[in-house]
Design a protein around this motif. Structure first.
Motif, PDB file in Angstrom:
ATOM      1  N   LEU A   7       0.824  -1.201   0.000  1.00  0.00           N
ATOM      2  CA  LEU A   7       0.000   0.000   0.000  1.00  0.00           C
ATOM      3  C   LEU A   7       0.866   1.263   0.000  1.00  0.00           C
ATOM      4  CD1 LEU A   7      -2.821  -1.060   2.480  1.00  0.00           C
ATOM      5  CD2 LEU A   7      -2.993  -0.789   0.000  1.00  0.00           C
ATOM      6  N   GLY A   8       1.957   1.214   0.779  1.00  0.00           N
ATOM      7  CA  GLY A   8       2.871   2.357   0.795  1.00  0.00           C
ATOM      8  C   GLY A   8       3.484   2.626  -0.559  1.00  0.00           C
ATOM      9  N   ARG A   9       3.865   1.541  -1.247  1.00  0.00           N
ATOM     10  CA  ARG A   9       4.454   1.713  -2.581  1.00  0.00           C
ATOM     11  C   ARG A   9       3.427   2.246  -3.564  1.00  0.00           C
ATOM     12  NH1 ARG A   9       8.726  -2.322  -5.057  1.00  0.00           N
ATOM     13  NH2 ARG A   9       9.864  -1.108  -3.512  1.00  0.00           N
ATOM     14  N   LEU A  10       2.205   1.722  -3.508  1.00  0.00           N
ATOM     15  CA  LEU A  10       1.156   2.217  -4.397  1.00  0.00           C
ATOM     16  C   LEU A  10       0.881   3.698  -4.148  1.00  0.00           C
ATOM     17  CD1 LEU A  10      -1.379  -0.767  -4.350  1.00  0.00           C
ATOM     18  CD2 LEU A  10       0.067  -0.043  -6.256  1.00  0.00           C
ATOM     19  N   GLY A  11       0.911   4.089  -2.860  1.00  0.00           N
ATOM     20  CA  GLY A  11       0.708   5.500  -2.539  1.00  0.00           C
ATOM     21  C   GLY A  11       1.809   6.372  -3.100  1.00  0.00           C
ATOM     22  N   ARG A  12       3.058   5.906  -2.965  1.00  0.00           N
ATOM     23  CA  ARG A  12       4.192   6.675  -3.504  1.00  0.00           C
ATOM     24  C   ARG A  12       4.127   6.734  -5.023  1.00  0.00           C
ATOM     25  NH1 ARG A  12       7.173   3.432   0.258  1.00  0.00           N
ATOM     26  NH2 ARG A  12       8.232   2.354  -1.449  1.00  0.00           N
ATOM     27  N   GLY A  14       1.445   6.577  -6.890  1.00  0.00           N
ATOM     28  CA  GLY A  14       0.385   7.508  -7.266  1.00  0.00           C
ATOM     29  C   GLY A  14       0.799   8.957  -7.090  1.00  0.00           C
ATOM     30  N   ALA A  15       1.525   9.251  -5.983  1.00  0.00           N
ATOM     31  CA  ALA A  15       1.963  10.623  -5.736  1.00  0.00           C
ATOM     32  C   ALA A  15       2.930  11.096  -6.813  1.00  0.00           C
ATOM     33  CB  ALA A  15       2.618  10.715  -4.354  1.00  0.00           C
ATOM     34  N   ILE A  16       3.866  10.223  -7.190  1.00  0.00           N
ATOM     35  CA  ILE A  16       4.811  10.587  -8.257  1.00  0.00           C
ATOM     36  C   ILE A  16       4.072  10.753  -9.576  1.00  0.00           C
ATOM     37  CG2 ILE A  16       6.821   9.821  -9.580  1.00  0.00           C
ATOM     38  CD1 ILE A  16       7.449  10.741  -6.743  1.00  0.00           C
ATOM     39  N   GLY A  17       3.074   9.914  -9.810  1.00  0.00           N
ATOM     40  CA  GLY A  17       2.276  10.053 -11.030  1.00  0.00           C
ATOM     41  C   GLY A  17       1.556  11.386 -11.099  1.00  0.00           C
ATOM     42  N   ILE A  18       1.026  11.833  -9.953  1.00  0.00           N
ATOM     43  CA  ILE A  18       0.343  13.130  -9.913  1.00  0.00           C
ATOM     44  C   ILE A  18       1.328  14.265 -10.177  1.00  0.00           C
ATOM     45  CG2 ILE A  18      -0.848  14.740  -8.364  1.00  0.00           C
ATOM     46  CD1 ILE A  18      -2.143  12.262  -7.042  1.00  0.00           C
ATOM     47  N   VAL A  19       2.526  14.163  -9.566  1.00  0.00           N
ATOM     48  CA  VAL A  19       3.547  15.188  -9.795  1.00  0.00           C
ATOM     49  C   VAL A  19       3.929  15.241 -11.277  1.00  0.00           C
ATOM     50  CG1 VAL A  19       5.948  15.821  -9.327  1.00  0.00           C
ATOM     51  CG2 VAL A  19       4.463  15.091  -7.448  1.00  0.00           C
ATOM     52  N   ALA A  20       4.120  14.075 -11.883  1.00  0.00           N
ATOM     53  CA  ALA A  20       4.492  14.031 -13.303  1.00  0.00           C
ATOM     54  C   ALA A  20       3.390  14.627 -14.175  1.00  0.00           C
ATOM     55  CB  ALA A  20       4.787  12.592 -13.726  1.00  0.00           C
ATOM     56  N   ALA A  21       2.133  14.318 -13.846  1.00  0.00           N
ATOM     57  CA  ALA A  21       1.012  14.874 -14.604  1.00  0.00           C
ATOM     58  C   ALA A  21       0.957  16.394 -14.460  1.00  0.00           C
ATOM     59  CB  ALA A  21      -0.297  14.244 -14.129  1.00  0.00           C
ATOM     60  N   LEU A  58      13.989   7.474  -6.930  1.00  0.00           N
ATOM     61  CA  LEU A  58      14.396   7.969  -5.609  1.00  0.00           C
ATOM     62  C   LEU A  58      13.342   7.740  -4.531  1.00  0.00           C
ATOM     63  CD1 LEU A  58      16.075  11.385  -6.550  1.00  0.00           C
ATOM     64  CD2 LEU A  58      17.067   9.094  -6.463  1.00  0.00           C
ATOM     65  N   VAL A  59      12.079   7.585  -4.937  1.00  0.00           N
ATOM     66  CA  VAL A  59      11.008   7.489  -3.944  1.00  0.00           C
ATOM     67  C   VAL A  59      10.262   6.161  -4.029  1.00  0.00           C
ATOM     68  CG1 VAL A  59       8.888   8.557  -3.070  1.00  0.00           C
ATOM     69  CG2 VAL A  59      10.744  10.005  -3.936  1.00  0.00           C
ATOM     70  N   THR A  60       9.596   5.913  -5.162  1.00  0.00           N
ATOM     71  CA  THR A  60       8.733   4.733  -5.254  1.00  0.00           C
ATOM     72  C   THR A  60       9.508   3.434  -5.053  1.00  0.00           C
ATOM     73  OG1 THR A  60       7.370   5.943  -6.859  1.00  0.00           O
ATOM     74  CG2 THR A  60       7.018   3.571  -6.682  1.00  0.00           C
ATOM     75  N   PHE A  61      10.628   3.292  -5.745  1.00  0.00           N
ATOM     76  CA  PHE A  61      11.393   2.035  -5.706  1.00  0.00           C
ATOM     77  C   PHE A  61      12.740   2.227  -5.004  1.00  0.00           C
ATOM     78  CE2 PHE A  61       8.632   1.744  -9.492  1.00  0.00           C
ATOM     79  CZ  PHE A  61       7.945   0.570  -9.202  1.00  0.00           C
ATOM     80  N   ARG A  62      12.751   3.018  -3.959  1.00  0.00           N
ATOM     81  CA  ARG A  62      14.029   3.319  -3.300  1.00  0.00           C
ATOM     82  C   ARG A  62      14.676   2.088  -2.674  1.00  0.00           C
ATOM     83  NH1 ARG A  62      10.345   6.497   0.131  1.00  0.00           N
ATOM     84  NH2 ARG A  62       9.817   5.301   2.013  1.00  0.00           N
ATOM     85  N   GLU A  63      13.854   1.084  -2.288  1.00  0.00           N
ATOM     86  CA  GLU A  63      14.453  -0.137  -1.731  1.00  0.00           C
ATOM     87  C   GLU A  63      15.307  -0.856  -2.774  1.00  0.00           C
ATOM     88  OE1 GLU A  63      10.602   0.629   0.478  1.00  0.00           O
ATOM     89  OE2 GLU A  63      11.223   0.539  -1.633  1.00  0.00           O
ATOM     90  N   GLU A  64      14.847  -0.850  -4.012  1.00  0.00           N
ATOM     91  CA  GLU A  64      15.599  -1.537  -5.074  1.00  0.00           C
ATOM     92  C   GLU A  64      16.787  -0.717  -5.569  1.00  0.00           C
ATOM     93  OE1 GLU A  64      12.376  -1.346  -4.883  1.00  0.00           O
ATOM     94  OE2 GLU A  64      11.443  -3.302  -5.299  1.00  0.00           O
ATOM     95  N   THR A  65      16.611   0.597  -5.648  1.00  0.00           N
ATOM     96  CA  THR A  65      17.659   1.444  -6.238  1.00  0.00           C
ATOM     97  C   THR A  65      18.683   1.936  -5.233  1.00  0.00           C
ATOM     98  OG1 THR A  65      16.396   3.487  -5.932  1.00  0.00           O
ATOM     99  CG2 THR A  65      16.021   2.247  -7.976  1.00  0.00           C
ATOM    100  N   GLY A  66      18.357   1.853  -3.937  1.00  0.00           N
ATOM    101  CA  GLY A  66      19.264   2.407  -2.936  1.00  0.00           C
ATOM    102  C   GLY A  66      19.356   3.926  -3.006  1.00  0.00           C
ATOM    103  N   GLY A  67      18.317   4.555  -3.543  1.00  0.00           N
ATOM    104  CA  GLY A  67      18.318   6.010  -3.644  1.00  0.00           C
ATOM    105  C   GLY A  67      19.079   6.547  -4.840  1.00  0.00           C
ATOM    106  N   LYS A  68      19.409   5.675  -5.801  1.00  0.00           N
ATOM    107  CA  LYS A  68      20.103   6.106  -7.015  1.00  0.00           C
ATOM    108  C   LYS A  68      19.136   6.036  -8.198  1.00  0.00           C
ATOM    109  CE  LYS A  68      24.677   4.584  -5.469  1.00  0.00           C
ATOM    110  NZ  LYS A  68      25.858   3.748  -5.790  1.00  0.00           N
TER     111      LYS A  68
END
Length: 412
Positions: A7-12, A14-21, A58-68
């Motif tokens: 749910l946290g990832r889906l929220g992030r 969605g938030a990034i999607g809104i910013v991009a839009a 940097l936000v949605t998939f930060r666990e996978e990217t390590g913030g890169k």
């Protein structure tokens, strides 16, 4: 992934999607006052793609990217796919579809595609971060081409910076080089470097040496194939015999000068002799695109022809691998050395080495291979005397000396 994290990832997301839009809308409104809508919209969409690219990494998939950030290829893929879909979908759906259903498809198709692309980008980043991998084999071509090349290869071997080399058996210094190689305390693997594109001619093979392009064309022109294949077979037998004479080896690992061995007419000839001549391994050039490569190097790769050469050899490798499997002939895992042929120095060398280090081993456990063309100054005149004119031009540039120095300084 548990429910809370999902749910946290889906929220992030969605938030990034809104910013991009929002970025898309703001830039589109600003640009539409100055340029036409047909031009403003792709530019605004690119800005939105950049916002999504950065935000999801940097936000949605930060666990996978390590913030890169993701590798840039994912941004290019996302932008190209979305532009294509947005242009083609209205034409495909047409006016016959119900307006509500048509709107739903137009809105949600890019959304689903973006989710798939960014998820794959995250998985790719995770593999790059967590995969220890095995260092690629460091390999030098053109042993026997000239004293300067031979000295550089022996120098790298002495420094422990070489896992193997390929012997040009009809090269000017092949005899001296092979004798020296056999006297090494623990000589690395020595491969046969098949050459059909330059070097001394042979009265029995009137059309050889010839160009890479002609050999490639002959693979699909029956009359050219009938003319050239017997000559290729005779030349191959001569070079195999010479290799065995110089090295004392029976089992042969083979590659090609200018990668000529991957051309279908040549590869088919090699495989036809593989069992009788004990050819048990053939090099392939499945080169992954390096990550973290500066944009100026990508541009240099395109401008200098490396990208085109890479594309051709990727296709030839794709055609070659099933043939090798059917004949139980081994090959390497991934590869580096085509995109930046003759320019494997600095960041290009480091990025290629790191990318291949992170690759999974092939199905049979074969390691990746990184190819270089090192040389020291001097000893080039003998190349022209033996009709290695293309190699002489390459040798005369400072690039081969830079590769030699770069390999000595590579941080492994």
């Amino acid at each position: 992934m548990n429910t809370t994290r999902l749910l946290g990832r889906l929220g992030r997301y969605g938030a990034i999607g809104i910013v991009a839009a929002a970025v898309h809308a703001v830039i589109l409104l600003l640009l539409s006052n100055w340029i036409s809508l047909s031009l403003a919209n792709p530019i605004a969409f690119l800005a939105a793609s950049l916002a999504g690219y950065v935000g999801h990494a940097l936000v949605t998939f930060r666990e996978e990217t390590g913030g890169k950030r993701f590798a840039r290829r994912w941004l290019v893929l996302q932008y190209a796919v979305n532009l294509s879909v947005c242009a083609l979908l209205p034409l495909i759906l047409g006016a016959w579809m119900q307006p509500i259903l048509r709107t739903v498809i137009l809105v949600f198709t890019p959304t689903v595609l973006n989710a798939l692309i960014w998820s794959r980008a995250a998985q790719f980043s995770a593999r790059q971060r967590t995969q220890g991998g095995t260092p690629p084999l460091l390999h030098a071509d053109d042993l026997g081409l000239g004293a300067g090349v031979d000295h550089a290869i022996f120098d790298l071997n002495q420094l422990g910076r070489l896992d193997g080399a390929s012997l040009l058996v009809n090269g000017p210094t092949a005899k001296t080089a092979s004798d020296t190689w056999r006297q090494l305390p623990n000589p690395p693997a020595l491969y046969l470097h098949l050459c059909l594109t330059e070097g001394p001619g042979d009265t029995a093979n009137v059309d050889l040496p010839t160009s890479f392009g002609r050999l490639l064309l002959a693979s699909w022109l029956p009359w050219q194939r009938r003319r050239l294949k017997p000559q290729i077979q005779r030349s191959l037998r001569q070079q195999i015999s010479r290799y065995k004479q110089l090295t004392g080896a029976n089992e042969i690992h083979l590659d090609g000068h200018q990668h000529v061995h991957l051309i279908p007419i040549v590869l088919d000839t090699v495989l036809g002799l593989a069992q009788s001549e004990q050819v048990t391994w053939i090099r392939t050039t499945a080169e992954p695109l390096p990550t973290d490569l500066p944009l100026n190097l990508w541009w240099a790769c395109v401008r200098q022809g490396g990208a085109l050469k890479w594309l051709v050899l990727q296709c030839l490798t794709w055609l070659a691998k099933p043939k090798l499997r059917r004949r139980n002939v081994g090959t390497n895992g991934s590869f580096a050395g085509v995109l930046f042929t003759g320019r494997m120095t600095g960041e290009a060398l480091e990025c290629c080495w790191h990318t291949n280090h992170c690759q999974n081993a092939s199905e049979n456990g074969s390691r990746a291979m990184l190819l270089i063309h090192p040389a020291q100054p001097g000893g080039g005149d003998v190349m022209q005397e033996h009709q290695f004119t293309e190699s002489f031009a390459f040798f005369s540039s400072p690039q081969r000396q830079r590769e030699w120095q770069a390999m000595k300084n590579l941080k492994i």
